[in-house]
Design an enzyme around this catalytic site. Sequence first.
Site, short mmCIF file in Angstrom:
data_model
loop_
_atom_site.label_atom_id
_atom_site.label_comp_id
_atom_site.label_asym_id
_atom_site.label_seq_id
_atom_site.Cartn_x
_atom_site.Cartn_y
_atom_site.Cartn_z
N GLY A 11 0.84 -1.21 0.00
CA GLY A 11 0.00 0.00 0.00
C GLY A 11 0.87 1.25 0.00
O GLY A 11 1.83 1.33 0.75
N ARG A 72 0.98 -5.19 -5.10
CA ARG A 72 1.10 -6.35 -4.20
C ARG A 72 1.27 -7.54 -5.15
O ARG A 72 0.32 -7.92 -5.82
CB ARG A 72 -0.17 -6.50 -3.36
CG ARG A 72 -0.47 -5.27 -2.48
CD ARG A 72 -1.56 -5.57 -1.48
NE ARG A 72 -2.14 -4.38 -0.89
CZ ARG A 72 -1.63 -3.72 0.15
NH1 ARG A 72 -0.50 -4.13 0.69
NH2 ARG A 72 -2.24 -2.67 0.64
N ASP A 103 5.20 -4.32 6.30
CA ASP A 103 5.58 -5.64 6.77
C ASP A 103 5.76 -6.66 5.63
O ASP A 103 6.81 -7.31 5.53
CB ASP A 103 4.48 -6.11 7.74
CG ASP A 103 4.88 -7.33 8.49
OD1 ASP A 103 6.08 -7.46 8.79
OD2 ASP A 103 4.00 -8.17 8.79
N THR A 125 4.51 2.75 5.38
CA THR A 125 3.11 2.31 5.53
C THR A 125 2.38 3.26 6.47
O THR A 125 2.98 3.74 7.43
CB THR A 125 3.00 0.86 6.08
OG1 THR A 125 1.64 0.63 6.50
CG2 THR A 125 3.89 0.62 7.29
N ASP A 127 0.13 2.34 8.40
CA ASP A 127 -0.41 1.55 9.53
C ASP A 127 0.37 1.69 10.84
O ASP A 127 -0.17 1.41 11.90
CB ASP A 127 -0.46 0.07 9.14
CG ASP A 127 -1.40 -0.19 7.97
OD1 ASP A 127 -2.27 0.67 7.72
OD2 ASP A 127 -1.26 -1.23 7.31
N ASP A 129 2.57 -0.32 11.96
CA ASP A 129 2.43 -1.64 12.57
C ASP A 129 3.74 -2.44 12.59
O ASP A 129 3.71 -3.65 12.80
CB ASP A 129 1.34 -2.45 11.85
CG ASP A 129 1.64 -2.63 10.37
OD1 ASP A 129 2.57 -1.98 9.84
OD2 ASP A 129 0.93 -3.42 9.72
N ARG A 171 -5.07 -1.85 9.31
CA ARG A 171 -4.99 -3.32 9.30
C ARG A 171 -5.22 -3.85 10.71
O ARG A 171 -6.27 -3.53 11.28
CB ARG A 171 -3.64 -3.76 8.76
CG ARG A 171 -3.71 -4.91 7.81
CD ARG A 171 -2.34 -5.20 7.26
NE ARG A 171 -2.12 -4.54 6.01
CZ ARG A 171 -2.53 -5.00 4.82
NH1 ARG A 171 -3.16 -6.15 4.75
NH2 ARG A 171 -2.30 -4.33 3.73
O1 F6P Z 1 -1.38 -1.30 4.68
C1 F6P Z 1 -1.97 -0.12 4.27
C2 F6P Z 1 -3.45 -0.30 4.08
O2 F6P Z 1 -3.99 0.94 3.64
C3 F6P Z 1 -4.22 -0.81 5.30
O3 F6P Z 1 -4.45 0.19 6.23
C4 F6P Z 1 -5.44 -1.37 4.63
O4 F6P Z 1 -6.02 -2.38 5.43
C5 F6P Z 1 -4.90 -1.96 3.35
O5 F6P Z 1 -3.70 -1.27 3.07
C6 F6P Z 1 -5.80 -1.85 2.15
O6 F6P Z 1 -5.17 -2.54 1.13
P1 F6P Z 1 -5.54 -2.42 -0.42
O7 F6P Z 1 -4.88 -1.21 -0.95
O8 F6P Z 1 -4.98 -3.65 -1.01
O9 F6P Z 1 -7.03 -2.33 -0.50
#
Ligand code: F6P
Length: 319
Positions: A11, A72, A103, A125, A127, A129, A171
């Site tokens: 992300g 991803r 992560d 990130t 997050d 985290d 997350r």
């Molecule tokens: O890890 C960053 C994040 O924005 C999280 O907060 C969220 O759960 C996730 O990515 C959303 O992922 P995607 O962009 O794949 O929908």
Amino acid sequence: MKKIGVLTSGGDSPGMNAAVRAAVRKGLSLGMDVFGIQRGYEGLLDGEIEKLQRHSVGDILQRGGTVLRTARSERFMTREGQEHAVKMLETFGIEGLVVIGGDGSLTGGLELARRGVKVMGVPGTIDNDLGYTDYTIGFDTAVNTVLSLISNIRDTSSAHERATIIEVMGRNCGDIALHAGLAGGADVILVPEVEVDINEVCRKVLRGQQSGKLHSIIVKAEGVETGTQELTKMIEETTGRETRAVVPGYIQRGGTPSARDRLLASLTATKAVELLYDDADSRAIGVCGNEVVAYELEKALAMKREFDFKLYELAEVLA
Ligand code: F6P
């Protein structure tokens, strides 16, 4: 080390561009060739790699998202994918890699490190985290974005005498909810690290109502098990206060990065390049207190994130 690559993965987060800029310019200042890899590991597998110059990263410091783009990559998660990635790096003569991501992205980096590539992880990130660093790039901006949403929502909630649940990202980590909730004076903060007691949430809303509060602001992290719709219904039924839910979603990931995120990005990415220049073993770069830290990559990723219960308790006292 003479040739390094830089990629952003997972992300996106505000400040990733500042990190890319710092990595490129620091590398060039040390006389290295710096290659930009597009679309994270996905682009690495496809050979979307080009040499960057100083001007390639001009005018990006203030921009959210990532000019290198991100992905991803499912393919990279396989053993074949990882072996192919190593071959691609060899083809371009790239000896070390700066991986900017969360992560999953740094864990991907560890797979390359196990195959002999020098990998420096830079924590990108929203997050917050990652266990090894106090802060991640993008977190501060995301918190400020949520903070501004809280104040808008407070206005309309007061006007209608409503309760509003704001479901924020993160997350499995409650840090965005905790920091934005505390700074925004939320009545209730719900995080995955603390079990939710719906009756207690309703009691808090009722108490606020009885003391004359026109609004109830509940900031809930997305990782909390109790669903937002379920919670909305419960609060409305139990307290009689009209209740709405807001999910800002990707709004939290965009926007111009805060000064704090730009600084964090610049410091950590610079350190990553210095370590590659010195031929150091793979590391994860972060901050602890006011110090830039660089831990052995595998050890860093094994460090457990400690939730700040003191801050959570303080938020309860101040609400
Ligand atoms: O890890 C960053 C994040 O924005 C999280 O907060 C969220 O759960 C996730 O990515 C959303 O992922 P995607 O962009 O794949 O929908």
